[in-house]
Write a protein that holds these residues in place. Sequence first.
Motif, PDB file in Angstrom:
ATOM      1  N   LEU A  63       0.748  -0.804  -0.391  1.00 39.26           N
ATOM      2  CA  LEU A  63      -0.415  -0.152  -0.114  1.00 39.26           C
ATOM      3  C   LEU A  63       0.844   1.536  -0.225  1.00 39.26           C
ATOM      4  CD1 LEU A  63      -2.868  -0.721   2.437  1.00 39.26           C
ATOM      5  CD2 LEU A  63      -3.083  -0.629   0.311  1.00 39.26           C
ATOM      6  N   LEU A  94       2.497   2.623   2.418  1.00 37.35           N
ATOM      7  CA  LEU A  94       2.993   2.905   3.861  1.00 37.35           C
ATOM      8  C   LEU A  94       3.970   3.125   3.968  1.00 37.35           C
ATOM      9  CD1 LEU A  94      -0.368   1.031   5.466  1.00 37.35           C
ATOM     10  CD2 LEU A  94       0.176   3.529   5.170  1.00 37.35           C
ATOM     11  N   TYR A 124       1.289  11.989  -4.016  1.00 39.63           N
ATOM     12  CA  TYR A 124       0.973  11.513  -2.610  1.00 39.63           C
ATOM     13  C   TYR A 124      -1.212  11.210  -2.690  1.00 39.63           C
ATOM     14  CZ  TYR A 124      -0.917  11.940   2.470  1.00 39.63           C
ATOM     15  OH  TYR A 124      -1.667  11.652   3.384  1.00 39.63           O
ATOM     16  N   LEU A 127      -3.715   8.610  -1.440  1.00 39.86           N
ATOM     17  CA  LEU A 127      -5.111   8.073  -1.675  1.00 39.86           C
ATOM     18  C   LEU A 127      -5.580   7.387  -1.954  1.00 39.86           C
ATOM     19  CD1 LEU A 127      -4.489  11.328   1.061  1.00 39.86           C
ATOM     20  CD2 LEU A 127      -3.657   9.488   1.887  1.00 39.86           C
ATOM     21  N   ARG A 179      -5.531   3.677  -2.765  1.00 44.90           N
ATOM     22  CA  ARG A 179      -5.599   2.546  -1.450  1.00 44.90           C
ATOM     23  C   ARG A 179      -6.926   2.081  -1.381  1.00 44.90           C
ATOM     24  NH1 ARG A 179      -0.880   6.426   2.364  1.00 44.90           N
ATOM     25  NH2 ARG A 179       0.142   5.722   1.516  1.00 44.90           N
ATOM     26  N   ARG A 180      -7.476   3.565  -1.830  1.00 43.04           N
ATOM     27  CA  ARG A 180      -9.451   3.271  -1.612  1.00 43.04           C
ATOM     28  C   ARG A 180      -9.915   1.736  -2.110  1.00 43.04           C
ATOM     29  NH1 ARG A 180     -11.145   9.061  -2.147  1.00 43.04           N
ATOM     30  NH2 ARG A 180      -9.429   9.346  -0.373  1.00 43.04           N
ATOM     31  N   TYR A 238      -7.866  -3.317   3.450  1.00 43.99           N
ATOM     32  CA  TYR A 238      -6.851  -3.819   4.286  1.00 43.99           C
ATOM     33  C   TYR A 238      -7.191  -3.879   5.471  1.00 43.99           C
ATOM     34  CZ  TYR A 238      -2.234  -2.693   6.508  1.00 43.99           C
ATOM     35  OH  TYR A 238      -0.690  -2.999   7.193  1.00 43.99           O
ATOM     36  N   PRO A 253      -4.940  -4.295   8.856  1.00 50.75           N
ATOM     37  CA  PRO A 253      -3.854  -4.631   9.806  1.00 50.75           C
ATOM     38  C   PRO A 253      -3.660  -5.083  10.628  1.00 50.75           C
ATOM     39  CG  PRO A 253      -4.890  -2.219   9.912  1.00 50.75           C
ATOM     40  CD  PRO A 253      -5.972  -2.930   9.686  1.00 50.75           C
ATOM     41  N   TYR A 288     -16.048   9.242   4.538  1.00 54.38           N
ATOM     42  CA  TYR A 288     -14.488   9.519   3.809  1.00 54.38           C
ATOM     43  C   TYR A 288     -14.344   9.840   1.722  1.00 54.38           C
ATOM     44  CZ  TYR A 288     -10.407  12.395   3.336  1.00 54.38           C
ATOM     45  OH  TYR A 288      -9.201  13.119   3.076  1.00 54.38           O
ATOM     46  N   THR A 304      -2.092   5.056  10.474  1.00 49.79           N
ATOM     47  CA  THR A 304      -1.526   4.207   9.671  1.00 49.79           C
ATOM     48  C   THR A 304      -2.918   3.397   8.976  1.00 49.79           C
ATOM     49  OG1 THR A 304       0.469   3.891  10.514  1.00 49.79           O
ATOM     50  CG2 THR A 304       0.342   1.947   8.800  1.00 49.79           C
ATOM     51  N   ALA A 305      -3.836   2.941   9.642  1.00 50.15           N
ATOM     52  CA  ALA A 305      -4.655   2.269   9.232  1.00 50.15           C
ATOM     53  C   ALA A 305      -6.032   3.410   7.931  1.00 50.15           C
ATOM     54  CB  ALA A 305      -5.952   1.907  10.338  1.00 50.15           C
ATOM     55  N   LEU A 306      -5.536   4.567   9.109  1.00 45.56           N
ATOM     56  CA  LEU A 306      -6.895   5.894   8.022  1.00 45.56           C
ATOM     57  C   LEU A 306      -5.549   6.078   6.552  1.00 45.56           C
ATOM     58  CD1 LEU A 306      -7.153   8.670  10.606  1.00 45.56           C
ATOM     59  CD2 LEU A 306      -8.905   7.915   9.860  1.00 45.56           C
ATOM     60  N   ARG A 307      -4.556   6.452   6.591  1.00 43.54           N
ATOM     61  CA  ARG A 307      -3.562   6.234   5.813  1.00 43.54           C
ATOM     62  C   ARG A 307      -4.253   4.764   4.416  1.00 43.54           C
ATOM     63  NH1 ARG A 307       0.448   7.703   8.831  1.00 43.54           N
ATOM     64  NH2 ARG A 307       0.946   9.665   9.186  1.00 43.54           N
ATOM     65  N   ALA A 308      -4.045   3.865   5.039  1.00 50.17           N
ATOM     66  CA  ALA A 308      -4.301   2.546   4.275  1.00 50.17           C
ATOM     67  C   ALA A 308      -5.681   2.004   3.268  1.00 50.17           C
ATOM     68  CB  ALA A 308      -4.327   1.021   5.303  1.00 50.17           C
ATOM     69  N   MET A 309      -7.018   3.953   4.267  1.00 53.28           N
ATOM     70  CA  MET A 309      -8.267   3.889   3.844  1.00 53.28           C
ATOM     71  C   MET A 309      -8.007   4.651   3.266  1.00 53.28           C
ATOM     72  SD  MET A 309      -9.964   3.496   7.274  1.00 53.28           S
ATOM     73  CE  MET A 309      -9.554   3.387   8.541  1.00 53.28           C
ATOM     74  N   GLY A 310      -6.585   5.460   3.005  1.00 55.88           N
ATOM     75  CA  GLY A 310      -6.609   6.389   1.556  1.00 55.88           C
ATOM     76  C   GLY A 310      -7.439   8.117   2.548  1.00 55.88           C
ATOM     77  N   ILE A 311      -7.082   8.265   4.352  1.00 56.28           N
ATOM     78  CA  ILE A 311      -7.668   9.136   4.131  1.00 56.28           C
ATOM     79  C   ILE A 311      -6.440   9.666   4.957  1.00 56.28           C
ATOM     80  CG2 ILE A 311      -9.159   9.896   6.470  1.00 56.28           C
ATOM     81  CD1 ILE A 311     -10.927   7.725   5.690  1.00 56.28           C
ATOM     82  N   ASP A 312      -6.432  11.075   4.503  1.00 58.98           N
ATOM     83  CA  ASP A 312      -4.999  11.867   5.314  1.00 58.98           C
ATOM     84  C   ASP A 312      -5.399  12.205   6.460  1.00 58.98           C
ATOM     85  OD1 ASP A 312      -2.947  13.648   5.490  1.00 58.98           O
ATOM     86  OD2 ASP A 312      -3.087  14.293   3.670  1.00 58.98           O
TER      87      ASP A 312
END
Lengths: 223, 260
Positions: free
Chosen positions: A48, A50, A70, A74, A77-78, A82, A84, A105, B134-142
Amino acid sequence: MTAALLVFDNVTLPGGTSRISLEVPPHQAVLVLGSEDSGVDTLPSYALALAKPSAGSVYLFSEEIARLPYRSLLAFRRRVGYLPAGDGLLQNLTLRDNVALPLRYGSDLTEREIRGRLGVMLALLRIGDAGDIRPADATEEQRRRAALARALAFDPQLVILADAFDGLTVRAAGELLDVARGGETSEGARRAVFMTGQYVPARLETRIETRYRLVRGELRTED
Amino acid sequence: MAAPVSALGNWVARAVALVGALARFLVEALWATRWLPRAGRRVATRVLIKQVWFTALQAVPLVITLAAILSFLVISQATRELGRIGATELLGRLMVVVIVRELGPLLTALTVAGRSGTAIAAELATNKVMGELTALRAMGIDPLHYHVLPRLGAAVLSVFGLIVVFDLVAIVSGLVAASSSGMTSARYFDIVLDSLTFRDVWLTALKGLIFGIVVGIIPCFHGLAIRGRPTEVPIAASQAVVASIITIFVCSGLFVVLLV
């Protein structure tokens, strides 16, 4: 032949000198097992973007993900679900709101539509009754189920599961894997699943098409 | 001799680097508003409303108490002392300059920094430790969209709103103090309102904005700056509140030097 959804191409793991390559084709579950110090837990992060490998490339849906700007990254990634390690649920939200977060969101669905989808997801993961509790008050299994529901919120083609089955019963782990796969089609699973971790119950191995074990930086195929 | 100079130099270099990093973080957060998705705005607004509830509404009783006691003490003493030299008309200027324009914003910002700044820094640091960012970023949320912008906006709104509450309560409490010293309410309001200028109003509003940004951005910066170890959480909270208090006093001083 359909292109692989996720490709690790000559990727170096942290602290390792050897390089690994592997692919996650559509409709298949791919598992990489390894000890805690093997670097196996970095593979989902690389997938991803990260984290970035010191050498090699990772392709997600044929895009070299680490090279995306960037903002595009984002949005990209949607397209992937995932889960984690340690679930990553937001502690100040209920399980229901955690599952709803990516939809609220990242989609233009109305609140009514989101609630409808939430009802289906929570029922599918069998946590409908636990929707209003916060992660701190939920059991480990409920948290893991909620985290998987959140990962599947956009019904992705590919799901990445990190240490998803640690601490779960074989039955619960099997259920989660089945939900992650999304049912069966003539070509295999509806979704591709990429799993990493230290442990997967032996009884689930028949439902995983490709299994690898990472030993001293080397990727070995398991029968 | 070289060692203290070297230590001072190191301290100054670290302080300058910290101010630079903070400024960059603020600019990045404000810049991120440009590409906040439409649906993301709804999510950020929900977080903002929750934060206003914690930061402003729950702090109202404390601010009212502080404003009432402070104003009562200052005005009751001032009425007596100024009365002795026949200068009670200066009471209005005292109320406007000292309480409404200076102490109101200062004490309100310090209250919010102490009460909510620590909470914000500790919450964000804990989120980082728990892997939520990290979970937020992985969901595409800044995280800037989900965590920083709503808290920054809430801090500005809260400090601004609480300053208004503080000043109103202080004026009413000053009336009680002045009345108890024999001044009529008509005379009190005459001298206070005569002393209040448009400049006082916009200076107070500007302070609310600047202090709100300080109280919002510094805790977010320190909370997100940790590497991810649980032991860093209390350190981040402590650093955030100390840095916020120092910055509020420095800004207050700069206001006096540059704008008054």
